[in-house]
Design a protein around this motif. Structure first.
Motif, PDB file in Angstrom:
ATOM      1  N   ARG A   7     -16.489 -29.531 -29.234  1.00 14.78           N
ATOM      2  CA  ARG A   7     -15.012 -29.571 -29.266  1.00 14.78           C
ATOM      3  C   ARG A   7     -14.436 -28.311 -29.916  1.00 14.78           C
ATOM      4  NH1 ARG A   7     -12.674 -34.613 -28.380  1.00 14.78           N
ATOM      5  NH2 ARG A   7     -10.640 -33.628 -28.665  1.00 14.78           N
ATOM      6  N   GLU A  11     -11.927 -26.133 -27.812  1.00 11.97           N
ATOM      7  CA  GLU A  11     -10.503 -26.220 -28.159  1.00 11.97           C
ATOM      8  C   GLU A  11     -10.093 -25.417 -29.383  1.00 11.97           C
ATOM      9  OE1 GLU A  11      -9.100 -30.317 -28.144  1.00 11.97           O
ATOM     10  OE2 GLU A  11     -10.659 -30.821 -26.705  1.00 11.97           O
ATOM     11  N   HIS A  13      -9.182 -22.393 -31.802  1.00 13.72           N
ATOM     12  CA  HIS A  13      -8.485 -21.145 -31.519  1.00 13.72           C
ATOM     13  C   HIS A  13      -8.490 -20.311 -32.790  1.00 13.72           C
ATOM     14  CE1 HIS A  13      -5.455 -18.347 -30.185  1.00 13.72           C
ATOM     15  NE2 HIS A  13      -4.690 -18.675 -31.212  1.00 13.72           N
ATOM     16  N   VAL A  22      -7.737 -25.971 -35.175  1.00 13.15           N
ATOM     17  CA  VAL A  22      -8.313 -27.075 -34.392  1.00 13.15           C
ATOM     18  C   VAL A  22      -7.291 -28.215 -34.367  1.00 13.15           C
ATOM     19  CG1 VAL A  22     -10.788 -26.574 -34.616  1.00 13.15           C
ATOM     20  CG2 VAL A  22      -9.605 -27.748 -36.474  1.00 13.15           C
ATOM     21  N   ASP A  23      -6.054 -27.838 -34.068  1.00 17.41           N
ATOM     22  CA  ASP A  23      -4.985 -28.828 -34.183  1.00 17.41           C
ATOM     23  C   ASP A  23      -4.880 -29.758 -32.988  1.00 17.41           C
ATOM     24  OD1 ASP A  23      -4.010 -26.846 -32.573  1.00 17.41           O
ATOM     25  OD2 ASP A  23      -2.330 -26.288 -33.885  1.00 17.41           O
ATOM     26  N   SER A  24      -5.746 -29.596 -31.976  1.00 16.21           N
ATOM     27  CA  SER A  24      -5.706 -30.553 -30.866  1.00 16.21           C
ATOM     28  C   SER A  24      -6.578 -31.775 -31.121  1.00 16.21           C
ATOM     29  CB  SER A  24      -6.145 -29.885 -29.560  1.00 16.21           C
ATOM     30  OG  SER A  24      -7.481 -29.470 -29.661  1.00 16.21           O
ATOM     31  N   PHE A  25      -7.467 -31.738 -32.158  1.00 18.50           N
ATOM     32  CA  PHE A  25      -8.279 -32.930 -32.428  1.00 18.50           C
ATOM     33  C   PHE A  25      -8.449 -33.265 -33.902  1.00 18.50           C
ATOM     34  CE2 PHE A  25     -11.316 -29.401 -31.966  1.00 18.50           C
ATOM     35  CZ  PHE A  25     -12.131 -29.549 -33.089  1.00 18.50           C
ATOM     36  N   HIS A  28      -3.519 -31.759 -36.269  1.00 15.16           N
ATOM     37  CA  HIS A  28      -2.138 -32.088 -35.873  1.00 15.16           C
ATOM     38  C   HIS A  28      -2.206 -33.302 -34.948  1.00 15.16           C
ATOM     39  CE1 HIS A  28       2.079 -30.283 -35.209  1.00 15.16           C
ATOM     40  NE2 HIS A  28       2.072 -31.520 -34.790  1.00 15.16           N
ATOM     41  N   GLN A  29      -2.771 -33.089 -33.753  1.00 15.30           N
ATOM     42  CA  GLN A  29      -3.172 -34.238 -32.944  1.00 15.30           C
ATOM     43  C   GLN A  29      -4.581 -34.609 -33.421  1.00 15.30           C
ATOM     44  OE1 GLN A  29      -2.568 -34.907 -28.418  1.00 15.30           O
ATOM     45  NE2 GLN A  29      -4.401 -33.650 -28.589  1.00 15.30           N
ATOM     46  N   ASP A  31      -8.151 -36.829 -32.582  1.00 21.73           N
ATOM     47  CA  ASP A  31      -8.947 -37.611 -31.632  1.00 21.73           C
ATOM     48  C   ASP A  31      -9.665 -38.711 -32.420  1.00 21.73           C
ATOM     49  OD1 ASP A  31     -10.847 -38.729 -30.025  1.00 21.73           O
ATOM     50  OD2 ASP A  31     -11.502 -36.838 -29.125  1.00 21.73           O
TER      51      ASP A  31
END
Ligand code: 5GP
Length: 190
Positions: A7, A11, A13, A22-25, A28-29, A31
């Protein structure tokens, strides 16, 4: 932990050569399926430590920490970064410098939630220079409880925190250790 590394590669950046987003999991958001696996992994690695409390700092440590506490069936204690008027008696505090905010805050714990006799596992999202973790360690020491170890989701091995904590003889488990971020390319420690 391969699922986590995958991951991060897919994802993550690199903001620059020091900071990873790593704010997509994670930041921030969140998983929850990945966080559940993270919590189960920490619980497995500290299964023999007799943990009675999991503790973290608000806010990005909460997701991995709550999953760890759930798996271990113990309470989660969230140390606060600010003191409100309802949190002024019976508190323990220590000053922490924030790597991402470039400012200091008073890490605060209501002492009744971590007692002498407790065995504490600290969980946080990132380990960089170690200021956040050292603050947590200081508060656990002030509480009279025993620190059994620390679990970190992503350790940046090119910053000094991991070495400092291991040199203190603390049982530190990092699920992914990044040795470098160069021109946006991540290298993991094997
Ligand atoms: P330290 O106190 O070890 O220098 O930094 C750890 C804290 O700073 C973590 O709790 C995390 O919130 C934040 N942090 C440090 N490095 C990074 C990073 O590369 N990315 C993100 N998203 N947070 C970081």
């Amino acid at each position: 932990m391969e699922m986590l590394k995958k991951r991060i590669l897919e994802e993550g950046h690199a903001l620059n050569d020091q900071v990873l987003l790593v704010d997509s999991f994670l930041n921030h958001q969140v998983d929850p399926v990945l966080m559940q696996a993270v919590g189960e992994e920490f619980a497995r690695r500290f299964a023999d430590a007799g943990i009675t409390r999991v503790a973290t700092i608000e806010s990005s440590g909460i997701a991995p920490a709550v999953m760890t506490a759930l798996t271990m069936r113990v309470p989660l204690v969230i140390m606060k970064k600010s003191v409100s008027s309802i949190l002024k008696d019976g508190i323990l505090q220590t000053e922490v410098f924030s790597f991402t905010k470039n400012a200091s805050y008073q890490l605060t714990l209501k002492s009744k939630f971590v007692r002498p006799g407790d065995k504490v596992l600290l969980i946080d999202d990132f380990l960089a220079n170690g200021c956040a973790l050292l603050g947590l360690i200081d508060i656990v020491k002030k509480s009279g409880a025993t620190l059994e170890g620390a679990g970190i989701v992503i350790e940046k091995g090119f910053q000094s925190g991991g070495q400092t904590i291991r040199d203190m003889g603390i049982h530190l488990e990092s699920l992914a250790i990044i040795d470098s971020i160069a021109d946006g390319k991540l290298t993991f420690r094997e």
